[in-house]
Design an enzyme around this catalytic site. Structure first.
Site, mmCIF file in Angstrom:
data_model
loop_
_atom_site.group_PDB
_atom_site.id
_atom_site.type_symbol
_atom_site.label_atom_id
_atom_site.label_comp_id
_atom_site.label_asym_id
_atom_site.label_seq_id
_atom_site.Cartn_x
_atom_site.Cartn_y
_atom_site.Cartn_z
ATOM 1 N N CYS A 70 0.883 -1.170 0.000
ATOM 2 C CA CYS A 70 0.000 0.000 0.000
ATOM 3 C C CYS A 70 0.921 1.220 0.000
ATOM 4 O O CYS A 70 1.896 1.230 -0.738
ATOM 5 C CB CYS A 70 -0.985 -0.032 1.169
ATOM 6 N N THR A 71 0.651 2.216 0.831
ATOM 7 C CA THR A 71 1.529 3.386 0.874
ATOM 8 C C THR A 71 2.729 3.149 1.773
ATOM 9 O O THR A 71 3.874 3.333 1.360
ATOM 10 C CB THR A 71 0.757 4.633 1.353
#
Length: 135
Positions: A70-71
């Site tokens: 994800c981030t």
């Protein structure tokens, strides 16, 4: 932040960008983007599939190492934990896209290679200065 994610998800195995790079060279990995569609529309790791694509036919990837990102790793750790509880071995990319960017690894967007990166929010705006960050 990365250490905090790993403390919250001790049951989720993490792999580094370097380890993923070696797996990519052998074709033995599938990267699963666990972010929301609006984030994925900006950029992604080349060759990655969405979590929805993975879940449609997880058996297709049974012979490969599955790595979610994800981030920064929190949502992909949650995703990996859920998949692991369902009997699928899914690892987390340590530091996720931010680590990927700091390692100088490529990102692609709708028009090809890009330096645009969705960082989820101001708190996670930790990308190298060469990136245009969006949240």
């Amino acid at each position: 932040m990365v250490e905090e994610v790993e403390r919250r998800f001790p049951e989720v195995e993490a792999v580094t960008v370097e380890e993923v790079g070696r797996l990519l060279e052998t074709g033995s990995v599938v990267l699963v983007d666990a972010r929301a569609e609006r984030e994925r529309e900006i950029s992604w790791i080349p060759g990655a599939i969405t979590s929805e694509e993975f879940e449609q036919d997880p058996d297709r990837y049974a012979d490969r190492t599955v790595v979610a990102y994800c981030t920064i790793g929190h949502r992909s750790s949650e995703y990996a934990k859920r998949q692991n509880e369902e009997g699928r071995r899914v690892l987390n990319l340590r530091g996720s896209l931010l680590s990927w960017a700091h390692a100088g690894a490529p990102l692609v967007g709708p028009d090809g290679p890009t330096s645009r990166l969705h960082v989820y929010g101001k708190t996670w705006d930790l990308a190298p200065s060469r990136y245009e960050t969006i949240w």
